[in-house]
Enzyme design. Structure first.
Site, short mmCIF file in Angstrom:
data_model
loop_
_atom_site.label_atom_id
_atom_site.label_comp_id
_atom_site.label_asym_id
_atom_site.label_seq_id
_atom_site.Cartn_x
_atom_site.Cartn_y
_atom_site.Cartn_z
N ALA A 110 -6.04 55.10 59.34
CA ALA A 110 -6.12 54.62 57.99
C ALA A 110 -4.81 54.13 57.52
O ALA A 110 -3.93 54.27 58.25
CB ALA A 110 -6.60 55.50 56.98
N PHE A 111 -4.76 53.17 56.61
CA PHE A 111 -3.63 52.41 56.22
C PHE A 111 -2.41 53.23 56.05
O PHE A 111 -1.46 52.71 56.09
CB PHE A 111 -4.07 51.12 55.54
CG PHE A 111 -3.54 51.24 54.11
CD1 PHE A 111 -4.43 51.98 53.08
CD2 PHE A 111 -2.29 50.90 53.65
CE1 PHE A 111 -3.82 52.32 51.80
CE2 PHE A 111 -1.98 50.83 52.41
CZ PHE A 111 -2.64 51.57 51.46
N LYS A 112 -2.80 54.30 55.28
CA LYS A 112 -1.68 55.18 54.85
C LYS A 112 -0.62 55.51 55.73
O LYS A 112 0.44 55.79 55.51
CB LYS A 112 -2.32 56.29 54.11
CG LYS A 112 -3.20 56.02 52.98
CD LYS A 112 -2.80 56.84 51.80
CE LYS A 112 -3.84 56.24 50.56
NZ LYS A 112 -5.06 55.38 50.86
N ASP A 113 -1.03 55.48 57.17
CA ASP A 113 -0.02 55.63 58.30
C ASP A 113 0.91 54.60 58.47
O ASP A 113 2.03 54.79 58.84
CB ASP A 113 -1.12 55.64 59.75
CG ASP A 113 -1.63 56.65 59.92
OD1 ASP A 113 -1.68 57.88 59.44
OD2 ASP A 113 -2.78 56.52 60.43
N LEU A 116 3.35 56.22 55.69
CA LEU A 116 3.57 57.51 55.98
C LEU A 116 4.23 57.90 57.46
O LEU A 116 4.73 58.96 57.75
CB LEU A 116 2.71 58.44 55.65
CG LEU A 116 2.30 58.75 54.13
CD1 LEU A 116 1.06 59.26 53.74
CD2 LEU A 116 3.43 59.32 53.40
#
Ligand SMILES: *Cc1c(COP(=O)(O)O)cnc(C)c1O
Length: 497
Positions: A110-113, A116
């Protein structure tokens, strides 16, 4: 020239980038914003020849001016490596008259990677630069996605520990499995007997505990937060807009200077704000289309100028957008108010006290770059099914909300500007909702992992490594605690009493 940061609420200024990253939230409760938004100092033609990592350096160096070139490049190298399942990090796919920017090729799909993966490296570098000897302890409450992305970013990063609290009965089976199988001796995952709000309030109470802060400092620890208001998460998100534009230029899809509209499935308003920053840096972005699900606070805000969180919280198939307080909107408001911190404080107090505020006409006029659209649950499912039937391309529900918003925008405005749709999650992360949208009947009685195999067969795509791994991975975290015992659990993990 050094770029310094200040609080949207006026109580802190002259803060270096590294300090702002370590601190997260400003002392007065405001968010850190740069004193000015820098301009890109490379031409788009130059960018079109760059890798993702090179683009990341050229963008981040403009914001994180107190990091040396070697420090920044080292953070970027550690973040955007084989954890991603493609060398290009953020590939583009063309389907049904739009370009999909796939931000789901990292460790947790997911895009939070995207942010993060680099935040832990920015933080530990920042600690070193500021002669902070303490170990950094990240505390996070999660409703599912952020927790796993933060865990995987911080796992085994020297000088850090991370503790994630999630509602024991409030996340999906796949999300829980992803978290409780997390490796890394510096990680702790704890289910709490309560809901997400309980977990969130518990974490906030620990952060606010001054006596605890001192006790920790004596033992060589300090808390920090990895949530999306950290400037160290916002800036890495600007990179992929520049990268996507440059790659479309390189492949001849765009001509030099041609405008590109951007559609972003939105929750906390971090991702779309990064696109707005990219535009202000000189990237030829046209309209910014903010896509919401049935929790359409932002849609109403863009239409009326009134932000009103007093409404039922709706659980949807795009849970990462189930948000009634979009915290990063505060940074936009500050800009709309021409950096009037007093106005920002007034609006934020109104939100805290009455759950509502109205912006002035002048502020509303400055919102002209944005449009808001939303998709109902039914429309989201129809969009997934329609896209699959027409093109064979499978969208996750968050991205489908954006695709639906795009269709509504085009129908309403007849604006034919080329458009980038930000694809924020792999369909494999939300397999049940995706498969139910495409073929409801097929899903009855099948387990989540059986559905994953169905999706793979149907779409002709490989099951991502992130999913394959948890199918057989051993459970490593079994701690469950009451909300009132969260502090005790933290101390226990740190070897304290
Ligand atoms: C977090 C998230 C969003 C929302 O992004 P914001 O920056 O909070 O607006 C959208 N889609 C997915 C899959 C997410 O995880």
């Amino acid at each position: 020239m050094e770029l310094l940061y200040k609080s949207t609420r006026g109580g802190q200024a002259g803060v270096s980038a590294s300090r702002a990253i370590l601190q997260g939230l400003a002392c007065d409760g405001g968010l850190f914003v740069p004193e000015r938004i820098p301009s890109l100092d490379r031409s788009l033609e130059e960018f079109s020849a760059m890798s993702y990592q090179e683009t990341a350096y050229e963008v981040m160096k403009l914001f994180f001016t107190d990091f040396t070139e070697e420090e920044l490049r080292s953070c970027i190298r550690s973040a955007y490596d084989e954890k991603f399942d493609t060398d290009v990090i953020a590939p583009l796919a063309k389907a049904d008259k739009a370009y999909y920017l796939e931000l789901f090729h990292g460790a947790t799909i997911a895009f939070k990677d995207m942010a993060l993966s680099i935040l832990p490296h920015l933080m530990t570098t920042a600690a070193r630069k500021n002669q902070i000897g303490n170990e950094i302890v990240i505390l996070t409450a999660t409703s599912g996605d952020t927790g796993k992305a933060a865990l995987s970013g911080f796992a085994d990063v020297p000088g850090t520990k991370i503790i994630v609290f999630y509602p024991k009965d409030g996340v999906s089976p796949i999300q829980e499995k992803q978290m409780v199988t997390q490796k890394g001796d510096n990680t702790l995952v704890v289910g709490i007997r309560g809901n997400f709000d309980d977990a969130q309030s518990g974490v906030k109470a620990i952060f606010a505990d001054k006596a605890l802060e001192q006790k920790l400092a004596q033992a060589g620890f300090q808390f920090s937060s990895a949530n999306s208001i950290n400037i160290g998460r916002l800036v890495p998100q600007i990179v992929y807009y520049v990268y996507a534009y440059a790659k479309l230029l390189e492949s001849g899809e765009l001509s030099a200077g041609e405008k590109l509209n951007v559609v972003v499935p939105t929750g906390n308003f971090g991702n779309i704000l990064a696109a707005y920053y990219a535009k202000q840096m000189g990237l030829p972005v046209g309209r910014l289309i903010c896509a919401s699900n049935e929790n359409r606070v932002l849609y109403d805000f863009f239409r009326t100028g009134v932000y009103d969180r007093n409404r039922p919280f709706i659980l949807t198939t795009s849970p990462s957008m189930d948000i009634l307080i979009s915290s990063n909107l505060e940074r936009l408001l500050y800009q709309l108010a021409e950096e009037d911190a007093g106005k920002d404080v007034e609006l934020m107090n109104a939100l805290a006290e009455k759950g509502e505020y109205r912006i002035t006409e002048a502020m509303k006029e400055r919102l002209a770059d944005f449009s808001g659209y939303y998709a109902t649950e039914e429309e989201t499912a129809e969009t997934i099914a329609g896209m699959y039937d027409d093109t064979g391309y499978v969208l996750d529900p968050h991205t489908a909300v954006a695709a639906c918003a795009f269709r509504k925008y085009r129908a309403e405005t007849a604006d034919e500007t080329k458009t980038l749709i930000v694809s924020t999650a792999s369909p494999y992360k939300f397999t049940r909702s995706v498969m139910e949208a495409v073929d409801e009947q097929k899903c009855g009685g099948l387990t989540d992992f059986e559905l994953i195999d169905e999706l793979s067969a149907m779409s002709g795509t490989e099951v991502p490594k992130a999913i394959e791994e948890i199918r057989t991975a051993a459970v490593r975290h079994t701690t469950v605690c009451e909300v009132c015992d969260m502090k005790k659990t933290v101390l226990g993990f740190l070897g304290m009493k």
